[in-house]
Every structure is written in C-alpha cells, then in structure tokens.
Design an enzyme around this catalytic site. Structure first.
Site, PDB file in Angstrom:
ATOM      1  N   THR A  67      -7.252  -0.950   3.399  1.00  0.00           N
ATOM      2  CA  THR A  67      -7.127  -2.399   3.634  1.00  0.00           C
ATOM      3  C   THR A  67      -8.343  -2.999   4.310  1.00  0.00           C
ATOM      4  O   THR A  67      -8.405  -4.215   4.493  1.00  0.00           O
ATOM      5  CB  THR A  67      -5.887  -2.695   4.493  1.00  0.00           C
ATOM      6  OG1 THR A  67      -6.002  -2.002   5.742  1.00  0.00           O
ATOM      7  CG2 THR A  67      -4.621  -2.258   3.786  1.00  0.00           C
ATOM      8  N   ARG A  75      19.379 -11.379  35.111  1.00  0.00           N
ATOM      9  CA  ARG A  75      19.763 -12.681  35.671  1.00  0.00           C
ATOM     10  C   ARG A  75      18.809 -13.077  36.790  1.00  0.00           C
ATOM     11  O   ARG A  75      18.489 -14.252  36.950  1.00  0.00           O
ATOM     12  CB  ARG A  75      21.199 -12.625  36.203  1.00  0.00           C
ATOM     13  CG  ARG A  75      22.251 -12.569  35.093  1.00  0.00           C
ATOM     14  CD  ARG A  75      23.648 -12.724  35.637  1.00  0.00           C
ATOM     15  NE  ARG A  75      23.994 -11.668  36.583  1.00  0.00           N
ATOM     16  CZ  ARG A  75      24.548 -11.866  37.782  1.00  0.00           C
ATOM     17  NH1 ARG A  75      24.798 -13.085  38.193  1.00  0.00           N
ATOM     18  NH2 ARG A  75      24.836 -10.842  38.569  1.00  0.00           N
ATOM     19  N   HIS A 125      20.426   1.107  48.655  1.00  0.00           N
ATOM     20  CA  HIS A 125      19.127   0.468  48.866  1.00  0.00           C
ATOM     21  C   HIS A 125      17.985   1.476  48.795  1.00  0.00           C
ATOM     22  O   HIS A 125      17.099   1.517  49.649  1.00  0.00           O
ATOM     23  CB  HIS A 125      19.097  -0.276  50.204  1.00  0.00           C
ATOM     24  CG  HIS A 125      20.103  -1.390  50.283  1.00  0.00           C
ATOM     25  ND1 HIS A 125      20.188  -2.390  49.342  1.00  0.00           N
ATOM     26  CD2 HIS A 125      21.088  -1.642  51.177  1.00  0.00           C
ATOM     27  CE1 HIS A 125      21.163  -3.218  49.659  1.00  0.00           C
ATOM     28  NE2 HIS A 125      21.738  -2.783  50.767  1.00  0.00           N
ATOM     29  N   ASN A 135       9.379   6.318  57.864  1.00  0.00           N
ATOM     30  CA  ASN A 135       9.433   7.697  58.347  1.00  0.00           C
ATOM     31  C   ASN A 135      10.828   8.280  58.090  1.00  0.00           C
ATOM     32  O   ASN A 135      11.827   7.613  58.323  1.00  0.00           O
ATOM     33  CB  ASN A 135       9.132   7.750  59.843  1.00  0.00           C
ATOM     34  CG  ASN A 135       7.673   7.491  60.142  1.00  0.00           C
ATOM     35  OD1 ASN A 135       6.799   8.079  59.543  1.00  0.00           O
ATOM     36  ND2 ASN A 135       7.408   6.597  61.108  1.00  0.00           N
ATOM     37  N   LYS A 162      -4.593 -14.049  14.720  1.00  0.00           N
ATOM     38  CA  LYS A 162      -5.615 -15.034  15.084  1.00  0.00           C
ATOM     39  C   LYS A 162      -5.474 -16.287  14.229  1.00  0.00           C
ATOM     40  O   LYS A 162      -5.643 -17.413  14.719  1.00  0.00           O
ATOM     41  CB  LYS A 162      -7.011 -14.436  14.910  1.00  0.00           C
ATOM     42  CG  LYS A 162      -8.139 -15.433  15.181  1.00  0.00           C
ATOM     43  CD  LYS A 162      -9.503 -14.794  15.097  1.00  0.00           C
ATOM     44  CE  LYS A 162     -10.592 -15.823  15.383  1.00  0.00           C
ATOM     45  NZ  LYS A 162     -11.948 -15.228  15.398  1.00  0.00           N
ATOM     46  N   ASP A 181      -3.728   4.489  14.175  1.00  0.00           N
ATOM     47  CA  ASP A 181      -3.847   3.526  13.079  1.00  0.00           C
ATOM     48  C   ASP A 181      -5.090   2.659  13.294  1.00  0.00           C
ATOM     49  O   ASP A 181      -5.344   2.191  14.404  1.00  0.00           O
ATOM     50  CB  ASP A 181      -2.597   2.641  13.035  1.00  0.00           C
ATOM     51  CG  ASP A 181      -2.366   2.007  11.678  1.00  0.00           C
ATOM     52  OD1 ASP A 181      -3.358   1.677  11.008  1.00  0.00           O
ATOM     53  OD2 ASP A 181      -1.197   1.842  11.295  1.00  0.00           O
ATOM     54  N   THR A 200       0.833  -1.203   0.000  1.00  0.00           N
ATOM     55  CA  THR A 200       0.000   0.000   0.000  1.00  0.00           C
ATOM     56  C   THR A 200       0.863   1.246   0.000  1.00  0.00           C
ATOM     57  O   THR A 200       2.008   1.234   0.469  1.00  0.00           O
ATOM     58  CB  THR A 200      -0.903   0.043   1.253  1.00  0.00           C
ATOM     59  OG1 THR A 200      -0.060   0.117   2.418  1.00  0.00           O
ATOM     60  CG2 THR A 200      -1.794  -1.186   1.353  1.00  0.00           C
ATOM     61  N   GLY A 201       0.297   2.330  -0.501  1.00  0.00           N
ATOM     62  CA  GLY A 201       0.859   3.670  -0.371  1.00  0.00           C
ATOM     63  C   GLY A 201       2.354   3.784  -0.484  1.00  0.00           C
ATOM     64  O   GLY A 201       2.992   3.384  -1.460  1.00  0.00           O
TER      65      GLY A 201
END
Length: 529
Positions: A70, A218, A281, A423, A140, A128, A37-38
């Site tokens: 389409t 890992r 940490h 806190n 599918k 799209d 297409t296009g």
C-alpha cells in the site's frame, strides 16, 4: 470542505477479520466500491463481495511477504488529496489517482504477540508499516476521509452512512480521526516499549505510555474529579483482567484498593495454603493464613474488625461457599479471587451491592512492569517493587536468634509490610496480622498505632491480653533510633525484621539485645509512598 462527505470508494485492509464480511456486504449494498489487500480481499471475495485488489490500482504486485503493498502514490494520493484544492484535483486527474473516501484498517497484532511472549524475530515481523502510514494519512485528511481502526466502530459507521444517505458528517470524521491517531500512538508506544526492554534500555530517551479505555467512572477519588480506567493489554492477572460477576460498577477507589489487595495476597503461594487480605484505603487492615479460606478470612477480619467494614477482600484461592457466607455477614465493597464456586456466587447474589471479581490466576509477585506517578511537569517511572526475601537472605544481628516459628512469622510480617504505606510497622502472630501501623511521618508513631490496634483487637475479641505479646514485628525501613523498636518491645513483640542500614544500627542492635529481642536484617527496604 463541507460537513457531509460522500463515501464512494473504500479501502479495507484488516488483520482482525471480525465483522469484515458483514461490513463488506453492507458497503457493497450502498454502492461503495471496495479496494482491498491480501487476506482481507480473499475473505470478502470468498463471501461474494465484489473487491478490487490494491495491486490493480498501483500496478505493482504485493511483494516481500506483504511488506510492500500500500506504500504507493495511487493509495496515499487517494487518501491525502484535498477535494476542494484545484491543484490536488489536477494532480489526481493527471496521474489517474482515484479518491479513497473511507479507510478501514486494523494493524498487525503486535500487542497480542507481545502478550504471548513471542521471540524477537516474530515481534519484528508483527510491526505494521503500511497500516499506520495509511491511518495517519486518512486521519490527517479527515475533512474528506473517514478512518475506521476498531471493529467496534463498524456499526457506528454503517449507522452514519444510512442516516446521511451514504455520507459522513465532519463531527463523525473528527472523532474517528482522533481515535485513529490514538491507535497509532498506542501501537508505537507498544513497539518502542517492547524494544527498550528487548535491548535492555532501562531509561530510554523518550518513553510513551498508552492504554485502552475500559470504563468511564462517575468520578475519581472525590465527586468533583473526573476519572476513567484504562488497561494496557498486558497478560498479567489482576483487577484489569478480572471478570465482574455482580454489583454496580467499580469506582476509582474500588479499583485502586482492589489492586492493592490482590497484589498483597499474591505474595502468599496458594500451594502453601489459603491466605486472605482485607484492605481499606489501600492499606491492609488484616492479613492471615489459615487451614481453610474461612479460617484465614476470620483471622484477617479479627485483626481490625472496625476497619474491615466496607473494605476489600482478596483471596489467594477460589472463593468457596463457607467463606462467601462469612464475608456477607458485614458490608464488603469488593471480593477478588482466582475463581469462585457456583454456590459461592449464589450466596453473593443476594447482596446486590457486593462486587465479585474473579481472575484466571494470581499476579506473579516477582514479575511486574512499572509504576508511574505524575508530578508537576513530568512523570516518575520505576520498576514495580518485586523485591523478595527468603530465609537465606536474613542476617541475625542480635545475641538471640529467632526460632523456626518466629522466622515464619517474621517473613509473613515482611511480606505484609511491603504493601503497607510508609512508615510501616506490622505485628504478626501465628500467621496473622494483629496490628498494623501505616502512613505515619514517624516510625515511632506507626509502632504505637500498631500496638494500639493490637490492644483494640484484644478488647473486640475478649482476649485476656494483647495479641502483640509474643508477636513478630516488621518495619519496612530501618529504625533510625531505638525508640520505635522499644515501643514494639513494650507492646510484647519478641522478634524483629527490618532492613538495617542506619547510622545508628549498633545502637538499635544494642537496644534489641537489652530488651531480649531477636532481630534479623534483610538488606532490603520496602518504602511505599
């Protein structure tokens, strides 16, 4: 359905033309008929590849600026027909529908338009319709049809066809179908998320989150946990956009801690001077401003030299050679900065286990998307904590008002406390943390730990007294009782910044006055769980 499904006819319709010509030539060389297409058809035809326009198959021209091309039974029948179903085959024969065995589609660049801040109308035009419809149909019918949605899979497709004499295996088609559905799902997530924001829907009925795999790790936080890193494609600078210059792959914990470090240091505008944060940490072990990056790093490191070992260092300005040389004096896991000099990179190159990450800039502390946390059976969504407090937002609540120098340290401490697990209690003196208490069940305990760390700092540096003496202290939430405040006063703090809002505010203010403290309320808290 058989394991091998031959590819005799392909439909190619792509927005991203990367690798298109090479793919088209390879498919043509295998004797595969190509529909297109296009712009895709033009690019292939200009390269000398034989192409049939989809409009020749549908007997309808592309129309409405390409919106309709389409969406037609001649296309979707060719994608959806079950080759081993007699009724489907009869319908194909009756209506002249040719089978389409391979679909190569990538979608309008909606995410790219979103990242560059396109306006509403442009965003709508980048949604799209035909592409996702074809992808879902082909995926599918993966018993017979191969679906390719990513340029990076072109090579794997050609290898598969060469290995199987122009056919694909069921396992390959299954994998590509899964990739295809993930792509359309991510695309729809981007569209629905953008539209929710565009119309001001803070809590849409359904919320979808998607990401693209960047790294399989890992392990996660611990070796028995699987983990992977996904990126959302946003333009916001951070660990997801960073370039790694050296060192082994980042671990789960590295990425989490590096993100925490960079978000914290971004609170300090580089135009106001260098700033450095050292994280361990996910909590800061030290944060400081300085006359130079080297000065700022040394002050941040000095706050808690023990915890800095094996930590993450974040800078708000490009890494220079002097700072790089100092950082290499101890083991550091990761350094992240908005750039690095060639000399700094050379210095780091001698430390193979040290990871250096650079970005194009700092993340904007006032702009962010959302944080997500999974709980049993669901998710918690919230806006990122972009809360910001300036001088004009402070309310002096004690008899004594803070001095201009104390206000600078109070605001510095407040910015750091925002990034400390609750806190949180943070002691700051002369633009550098001198004690951090994090993640305790009691605010009193956090205050005690921060004071203890300040005492340890004095011992490590050979100081004659605790650096907490004369410091400013920040609490991420209100003091429910005077005890935590009085602990800070006993440690030597002279001024306090906290949200206020406790039922016992009057009692806490009275205790502050009796202790000779200056205290300001922000009216905003920064819980970080």
């Amino acid at each position: 359905m058989t394991d091998l499904s031959p590819v005799r006819r392909a439909l190619i319709s792509v927005s991203d033309k990367t690798g298109l010509v090479d793919l088209g030539k390879a498919l043509e060389g295998m004797g595969i008929e190509i529909l297109s297409t296009g712009g895709s058809a033009k690019a292939l035809r200009d390269a000398g590849v034989a192409v049939k326009d989809v409009s020749e198959v549908t007997n309808f021209p592309e129309m409405m600026d390409g919106r309709v091309k389409t969406l037609h039974p001649m296309v979707h029948g060719g994608l959806l027909a079950l080759r081993d179903n007699d009724d489907h085959v009869a319908a194909m024969n009756e209506h002249g529908i040719g089978a389409i065995d391979l679909l190569v589609v990538n979608l309008y660049p909606f995410e790219a338009a979103l990242a560059r801040g396109a306006d509403y109308d442009e965003m709508i035009e980048n949604i799209d319709i035909g592409g996702p419809a074809m992808i879902r149909a082909a995926a599918k019918n993966h018993g017979f049809v191969t679906t390719i949605v990513d340029v990076e899979d072109y090579g794997a497709l050609l290898d598969e066809l060469k290995t199987n004499d122009g056919a694909t295996t069921y396992a390959f088609r299954q994998r590509q179908a899964q990739i295809a559905y993930a792509r359309t799902g991510a695309y729809d997530a981007a569209v629905s998320g953008w539209m929710a924001g565009a119309i001001g829907e803070a809590a849409p009925r359904r919320r979808v989150v998607a990401g693209e795999l960047k790294q399989v790790m890992r392990y996660g936080e611990n070796p028995h946990q699987d983990a992977a890193f996904y990126v959302d494609g946003s333009a916001r600078e951070g660990v997801a956009t960073a370039v790694q210059h050296q060192g082994k792959e980042l671990s789960y914990n590295n990425i989490n801690d590096t993100d925490a470090a960079f978000e914290l240091v971004a609170e300090f505008d580089p135009a106001d001077g260098p700033a450095v944060a050292v994280i361990k940490h996910a909590n800061p072990s030290g944060v400081a401003r300085g006359a130079t990056l080297l000065d700022a790093y040394k002050k941040a490191f000095d706050c808690d030299r023990t915890s800095a070992f094996g930590g993450i260092v974040a800078l708000n300005q490009p890494l220079d050679a002097d700072t790089a040389r100092e950082i290499t004096q101890i083991f550091t896991e990761v350094v992240i900065a908005p750039g690095a000099s060639d000399e700094a990179k050379e210095i780091f190159a001698a430390k193979k286990n040290l990871r250096l990450l650079t970005t194009a800039g700092l993340p904007d502390p006032l702009i962010g998307s959302q944080t997500i946390r999974q709980v049993a059976g669901g998710y918690l969504f919230q806006n990122k904590d972009n809360g910001h407090i300036g001088l004009d937002d402070l309310k002096v609540v004690t008899k004594k008002a803070p001095t201009d120098e104390q206000l600078k340290d109070l605001l510095f401490a407040w910015k750091v406390a925002k990034h400390v697990k609750s806190n949180a209690i943070v002691y700051v003196k002369d633009g550098a943390t001198v004690g951090v208490g994090a993640g305790q069940m009691s605010r009193l305990d956090s205050s005690t730990i921060a004071a203890t760390k300040a005492g340890r700092m004095a011992a490590e540096l050979g100081l004659s007294e605790s650096p907490a003496i004369g410091s400013a202290v920040a609490s991420d939430a209100f003091f429910p009782f005077p005890d935590g405040l009085l602990e800070a006063a006993a440690a030597g703090a002279t001024c306090v910044i906290q949200p206020g809002g406790s039922m016992r505010d009057d009692e806490v203010i009275k205790a502050a006055d009796e202790a000779g403290l200056a205290m300001v309320f922000t009216g905003m808290r920064h819980f970080r769980h």
